[in-house]
Scaffold this motif. Structure first.
Motif, PDB file in Angstrom:
ATOM      1  N   ARG A 183       0.831  -1.204   0.000  1.00 19.22           N
ATOM      2  CA  ARG A 183       0.000   0.000   0.000  1.00 19.22           C
ATOM      3  C   ARG A 183       0.867   1.257   0.000  1.00 19.22           C
ATOM      4  NH1 ARG A 183      -2.197   2.921   4.395  1.00 19.22           N
ATOM      5  NH2 ARG A 183      -1.239   1.388   5.796  1.00 19.22           N
ATOM      6  N   SER A 184       0.476   2.236  -0.799  1.00 17.37           N
ATOM      7  CA  SER A 184       1.161   3.525  -0.812  1.00 17.37           C
ATOM      8  C   SER A 184       0.831   4.292   0.465  1.00 17.37           C
ATOM      9  CB  SER A 184       0.726   4.339  -2.038  1.00 17.37           C
ATOM     10  OG  SER A 184       1.259   5.648  -1.991  1.00 17.37           O
ATOM     11  N   ILE A 185       1.855   4.901   1.098  1.00 19.72           N
ATOM     12  CA  ILE A 185       1.662   5.624   2.358  1.00 19.72           C
ATOM     13  C   ILE A 185       2.065   7.088   2.215  1.00 19.72           C
ATOM     14  CG2 ILE A 185       2.373   5.767   4.780  1.00 19.72           C
ATOM     15  CD1 ILE A 185       2.690   2.701   4.701  1.00 19.72           C
ATOM     16  N   ASP A 186       3.314   7.334   1.943  1.00 13.70           N
ATOM     17  CA  ASP A 186       3.817   8.677   1.674  1.00 13.70           C
ATOM     18  C   ASP A 186       5.079   8.504   0.845  1.00 13.70           C
ATOM     19  OD1 ASP A 186       6.275   8.605   3.363  1.00 13.70           O
ATOM     20  OD2 ASP A 186       4.888   8.584   5.041  1.00 13.70           O
ATOM     21  N   PRO A 187       5.591   9.581   0.226  1.00 11.98           N
ATOM     22  CA  PRO A 187       6.716   9.388  -0.705  1.00 11.98           C
ATOM     23  C   PRO A 187       7.969   8.794  -0.079  1.00 11.98           C
ATOM     24  CG  PRO A 187       6.293  11.728  -0.309  1.00 11.98           C
ATOM     25  CD  PRO A 187       5.132  10.974   0.246  1.00 11.98           C
ATOM     26  N   ILE A 188       8.225   9.071   1.201  1.00 16.86           N
ATOM     27  CA  ILE A 188       9.437   8.531   1.829  1.00 16.86           C
ATOM     28  C   ILE A 188       9.304   7.029   2.039  1.00 16.86           C
ATOM     29  CG2 ILE A 188      11.056   8.766   3.729  1.00 16.86           C
ATOM     30  CD1 ILE A 188      10.648  11.328   2.014  1.00 16.86           C
ATOM     31  N   VAL A 189       8.201   6.613   2.651  1.00 16.02           N
ATOM     32  CA  VAL A 189       7.972   5.185   2.883  1.00 16.02           C
ATOM     33  C   VAL A 189       7.820   4.453   1.552  1.00 16.02           C
ATOM     34  CG1 VAL A 189       6.428   3.478   3.923  1.00 16.02           C
ATOM     35  CG2 VAL A 189       6.956   5.601   5.148  1.00 16.02           C
ATOM     36  N   ASP A 190       7.131   5.091   0.601  1.00 16.71           N
ATOM     37  CA  ASP A 190       6.947   4.458  -0.713  1.00 16.71           C
ATOM     38  C   ASP A 190       8.286   4.177  -1.381  1.00 16.71           C
ATOM     39  OD1 ASP A 190       4.244   4.638  -0.301  1.00 16.71           O
ATOM     40  OD2 ASP A 190       3.875   6.207  -1.788  1.00 16.71           O
ATOM     41  N   VAL A 191       9.207   5.119  -1.310  1.00 17.72           N
ATOM     42  CA  VAL A 191      10.529   4.926  -1.936  1.00 17.72           C
ATOM     43  C   VAL A 191      11.290   3.803  -1.254  1.00 17.72           C
ATOM     44  CG1 VAL A 191      12.820   5.965  -2.198  1.00 17.72           C
ATOM     45  CG2 VAL A 191      10.796   7.215  -2.930  1.00 17.72           C
ATOM     46  N   THR A 192      11.267   3.757   0.082  1.00 18.60           N
ATOM     47  CA  THR A 192      12.000   2.677   0.762  1.00 18.60           C
ATOM     48  C   THR A 192      11.405   1.314   0.410  1.00 18.60           C
ATOM     49  OG1 THR A 192      10.674   2.935   2.795  1.00 18.60           O
ATOM     50  CG2 THR A 192      12.740   4.154   2.658  1.00 18.60           C
ATOM     51  N   ASN A 193      10.079   1.233   0.305  1.00 17.27           N
ATOM     52  CA  ASN A 193       9.448  -0.028  -0.101  1.00 17.27           C
ATOM     53  C   ASN A 193       9.795  -0.374  -1.546  1.00 17.27           C
ATOM     54  OD1 ASN A 193       8.157  -0.768   2.310  1.00 17.27           O
ATOM     55  ND2 ASN A 193       6.371   0.495   1.873  1.00 17.27           N
ATOM     56  N   TYR A 194       9.822   0.631  -2.403  1.00 19.00           N
ATOM     57  CA  TYR A 194      10.139   0.408  -3.813  1.00 19.00           C
ATOM     58  C   TYR A 194      11.549  -0.147  -3.973  1.00 19.00           C
ATOM     59  CZ  TYR A 194      10.936   1.393  -8.755  1.00 19.00           C
ATOM     60  OH  TYR A 194      11.240   1.265 -10.092  1.00 19.00           O
ATOM     61  N   VAL A 195      12.517   0.452  -3.286  1.00 19.85           N
ATOM     62  CA  VAL A 195      13.907  -0.013  -3.392  1.00 19.85           C
ATOM     63  C   VAL A 195      14.036  -1.428  -2.846  1.00 19.85           C
ATOM     64  CG1 VAL A 195      16.270   0.409  -2.610  1.00 19.85           C
ATOM     65  CG2 VAL A 195      14.860   2.319  -3.383  1.00 19.85           C
ATOM     66  N   MET A 196      13.301  -1.740  -1.785  1.00 16.54           N
ATOM     67  CA  MET A 196      13.309  -3.102  -1.257  1.00 16.54           C
ATOM     68  C   MET A 196      12.828  -4.095  -2.315  1.00 16.54           C
ATOM     69  SD  MET A 196      11.122  -4.725   1.916  1.00 16.54           S
ATOM     70  CE  MET A 196       9.568  -4.476   1.031  1.00 16.54           C
ATOM     71  N   LEU A 197      11.745  -3.761  -3.011  1.00 18.38           N
ATOM     72  CA  LEU A 197      11.207  -4.661  -4.034  1.00 18.38           C
ATOM     73  C   LEU A 197      12.109  -4.703  -5.263  1.00 18.38           C
ATOM     74  CD1 LEU A 197       7.460  -3.608  -3.790  1.00 18.38           C
ATOM     75  CD2 LEU A 197       8.407  -5.802  -3.069  1.00 18.38           C
ATOM     76  N   GLU A 198      12.679  -3.585  -5.622  1.00 14.66           N
ATOM     77  CA  GLU A 198      13.499  -3.507  -6.827  1.00 14.66           C
ATOM     78  C   GLU A 198      14.856  -4.189  -6.648  1.00 14.66           C
ATOM     79  OE1 GLU A 198      14.425   0.106  -9.766  1.00 14.66           O
ATOM     80  OE2 GLU A 198      15.498   0.278  -7.859  1.00 14.66           O
ATOM     81  N   LEU A 199      15.562  -3.867  -5.567  1.00 11.98           N
ATOM     82  CA  LEU A 199      16.936  -4.340  -5.370  1.00 11.98           C
ATOM     83  C   LEU A 199      17.068  -5.417  -4.302  1.00 11.98           C
ATOM     84  CD1 LEU A 199      18.850  -0.925  -5.492  1.00 11.98           C
ATOM     85  CD2 LEU A 199      18.372  -2.509  -7.372  1.00 11.98           C
ATOM     86  N   GLY A 200      16.093  -5.494  -3.375  1.00  8.41           N
ATOM     87  CA  GLY A 200      16.146  -6.503  -2.325  1.00  8.41           C
ATOM     88  C   GLY A 200      16.657  -5.999  -0.991  1.00  8.41           C
ATOM     89  N   GLN A 201      16.869  -4.680  -0.856  1.00 10.42           N
ATOM     90  CA  GLN A 201      17.411  -4.116   0.380  1.00 10.42           C
ATOM     91  C   GLN A 201      16.310  -3.431   1.191  1.00 10.42           C
ATOM     92  OE1 GLN A 201      20.684  -3.956   1.862  1.00 10.42           O
ATOM     93  NE2 GLN A 201      19.479  -3.108   3.536  1.00 10.42           N
ATOM     94  N   PRO A 202      15.889  -4.014   2.326  1.00 10.44           N
ATOM     95  CA  PRO A 202      14.962  -3.290   3.202  1.00 10.44           C
ATOM     96  C   PRO A 202      15.639  -2.046   3.760  1.00 10.44           C
ATOM     97  CG  PRO A 202      15.008  -5.645   3.727  1.00 10.44           C
ATOM     98  CD  PRO A 202      16.161  -5.374   2.808  1.00 10.44           C
ATOM     99  N   MET A 203      14.844  -0.979   3.902  1.00 12.27           N
ATOM    100  CA  MET A 203      15.387   0.292   4.388  1.00 12.27           C
ATOM    101  C   MET A 203      14.403   0.907   5.376  1.00 12.27           C
ATOM    102  SD  MET A 203      16.866   1.914   0.849  1.00 12.27           S
ATOM    103  CE  MET A 203      17.890   3.084   1.729  1.00 12.27           C
ATOM    104  N   HIS A 204      14.867   1.913   6.103  1.00 14.61           N
ATOM    105  CA  HIS A 204      13.990   2.601   7.046  1.00 14.61           C
ATOM    106  C   HIS A 204      14.380   4.066   7.100  1.00 14.61           C
ATOM    107  CE1 HIS A 204      11.031   2.809  10.215  1.00 14.61           C
ATOM    108  NE2 HIS A 204      11.886   3.425  11.001  1.00 14.61           N
ATOM    109  N   ALA A 205      13.388   4.920   7.292  1.00 11.90           N
ATOM    110  CA  ALA A 205      13.631   6.351   7.433  1.00 11.90           C
ATOM    111  C   ALA A 205      13.107   6.819   8.782  1.00 11.90           C
ATOM    112  CB  ALA A 205      12.952   7.123   6.303  1.00 11.90           C
ATOM    113  N   PHE A 206      13.957   7.511   9.526  1.00 15.92           N
ATOM    114  CA  PHE A 206      13.578   8.085  10.812  1.00 15.92           C
ATOM    115  C   PHE A 206      13.322   9.582  10.644  1.00 15.92           C
ATOM    116  CE2 PHE A 206      16.390   4.508  11.889  1.00 15.92           C
ATOM    117  CZ  PHE A 206      15.607   3.812  12.812  1.00 15.92           C
ATOM    118  N   ASP A 207      12.442  10.125  11.475  1.00 12.63           N
ATOM    119  CA  ASP A 207      12.279  11.569  11.571  1.00 12.63           C
ATOM    120  C   ASP A 207      13.488  12.107  12.337  1.00 12.63           C
ATOM    121  OD1 ASP A 207      11.631  14.193  12.387  1.00 12.63           O
ATOM    122  OD2 ASP A 207       9.489  13.774  12.298  1.00 12.63           O
TER     123      ASP A 207
END
Length: 461
Positions: A243-267
């Motif tokens: 599910r799309s949430i916001d551009p930051i979370v969406d990008v981290t999910n996209y890179v995980m699916l594209e390249l295989g690397q889970p990521m996280h963004a903190f405030d």
């Protein structure tokens, strides 16, 4: 793993159909559970825009809308609660066909004529959502065929991977396999390091290097979390079951699916002094992003700051430090967590996430820099901001070591009961990113790539 066939074909596009592609993947040992169309068959639906929405004179729950198809204006009677002036929606014109037995005709509802239908996602077979009209991006071109706009002539392929094939939990990994099977070259994403515009850093203290041998972080300031993720991104996520949430979370999910690397963004503004990667203290409390408070065990790897836990490493972030609509500055994380340190941890807490699914099976230990550069570029493109340099903490002694494995011609023929040409063997291994140290008529001396945790002995090759 679910993925869009069209997305895979952006990486590798052999001259075969969907059925043969699915069969190839299954016969390679990556079992395809299901292949389904992205949307139901329909025609005559275009991108429309509601110019006005007035209360129906004879019905409390209906509205009379004036809808543009880019050329003409049509009167539509609609009962959707979110029908309102200005939004863009799928517009099924008179003569449109939705499914095998449903043709849109001119109608009259409570004495008011209606020339078409405005559609919910469920009416087009896109999802089960029937609560209201499917609202499209402001940039959607009015009048364009809706199937063309969303690229709906596509299939979703669901692959059930065995635990040893974590390298295929990404589009890149699956494309690599398809490329080998068809002797077709890949079109790789060109990841260019982002030039730092600011010099801000945030300190990182890795106290559990055996569990986290590599940790990368980057400060990005001035992001607009309210920006709209582009359609190509949200559709690729949706077709992967995300599910799309916001551009930051969406990008981290996209890179995980594209390249295989889970990521996280903190405030960034919610963090105190420094990131600390450590083991939890017995009984330490953490409220997760889903609102659940858990009591941690001492065998659990944590991402913390100097004052509190922030996330269960490789599993799920905490509620208090995640990106929100008020976030303007972020700290982007990409790490390698040793599979043994995460094995079974998520399940022991009653959790299962896309991140834990990958980390406990094994993520490429050399992928983090590429992933953080890819994610940074996408975030800057979509949400704006200024990026600082990437900071890296690494313990080379604790990183996985590449296995050197020799494959003998005699053993290859014996295992397979057929003799394969030497050049074909070399081509297959090379396309799998296996390094050729020495090739002779009698053997191949190789080094396993960092994304293959399952290559240790001759039989594996």
């Amino acid at each position: 793993m679910k993925f869009s066939e069209n997305w895979l074909r952006e990486w590798v596009n052999p001259a075969i159909g969907t059925d043969e592609l699915a069969s190839q993947i299954t016969m390679a040992g990556l079992e395809v559970d299901e292949v389904c169309a992205v949307a139901e068959v329909f025609s005559g639906v275009v991108v429309g825009q509601i110019l006005s929405a007035e209360k129906h004179p004879n019905a409390d729950k209906l509205k009379v809308c004036q809808v543009s198809d880019g050329t003409d204006t049509f009167q539509i009677v609609c009962g959707a609660p979110n029908a309102r002036e200005g939004i863009k929606i799928p517009f099924a014109k008179v003569g449109a066909v939705l499914g095998p037995d449903f043709k849109i005709k001119k109608a009259k509802l409570r004495q008011v004529e209606s020339f078409g239908m405005l559609c919910a996602a469920s009416e087009l077979g896109l999802s089960d959502d029937s609560d209201g009209l499917l609202e499209l991006a402001e940039s959607a071109p009015v009048g364009v065929d809706f199937r063309e706009y969303l690229d709906l002539d596509d299939a979703i392929i669901d692959v059930d991977l065995t635990p040893n094939r974590s390298d295929c939990l990404s589009i890149h990994g699956l494309a690599r396999e398809v490329g080998v099977l068809n002797q077709t070259d890949l079109t790789l994403v060109n990841v260019v390091p982002v030039t730092a515009e600011i010099q801000d850093t945030f300190n990182v203290d890795v106290q559990a290097a055996n569990a986290c041998p590599r940790y990368l972080g980057r400060v990005i300031k001035g992001v607009n979390v309210g920006a709209e993720s582009p359609l190509w991104l949200t559709e690729k996520l949706r077709r992967s079951g995300v599910r799309s949430i916001d551009p930051i979370v969406d990008v981290t999910n996209y890179v995980m699916l594209e390249l295989g690397q889970p990521m996280h963004a903190f405030d960034l503004d919610q963090l105190s002094e420094s990131i600390v990667v450590r083991m939890a203290e017995e009984g330490e409390k953490l409220t997760l992003l889903d609102g659940q408070e858990i009591s941690l065990r001492s065998d659990t790897l944590l991402i913390a700051d100097t004052s509190r836990p922030l996330a269960m490493a490789g599993i799920m972030g905490g509620e208090g430090s995640g990106v929100s609509q008020e976030t303007t500055n972020i700290f982007l994380e990409a790490a390698f967590f040793a599979p043994i340190s995460l094995a079974g941890k998520a399940r022991s807490y009653g959790l299962h996430t896309d991140s834990s699914h990958r980390f406990e099976r094994g993520v490429d230990a050399q992928l983090q820099n590429k992933a953080i550069e890819r994610a940074t570029a996408l975030i800057l493109e979509i949400a704006g901001g200024q990026a600082a340099p990437v900071c890296e903490q690494v313990s080379d002694l604790d990183l996985p070591k590449a296995n050197e494995v020799t494959l003998r011609r005699t053993k290859l023929d014996q295992y397979l009961a057929v003799s394969i040409d030497k050049d074909l063997v070399t081509d297959i291994l090379t396309r799998l990113d296996i390094e050729m140290i020495e090739v002779t008529d009698t053997q191949w001396v190789t080094r396993a790539p960092s994304h293959r945790f399952d290559i240790a002995i001759e039989a594996d090759l």
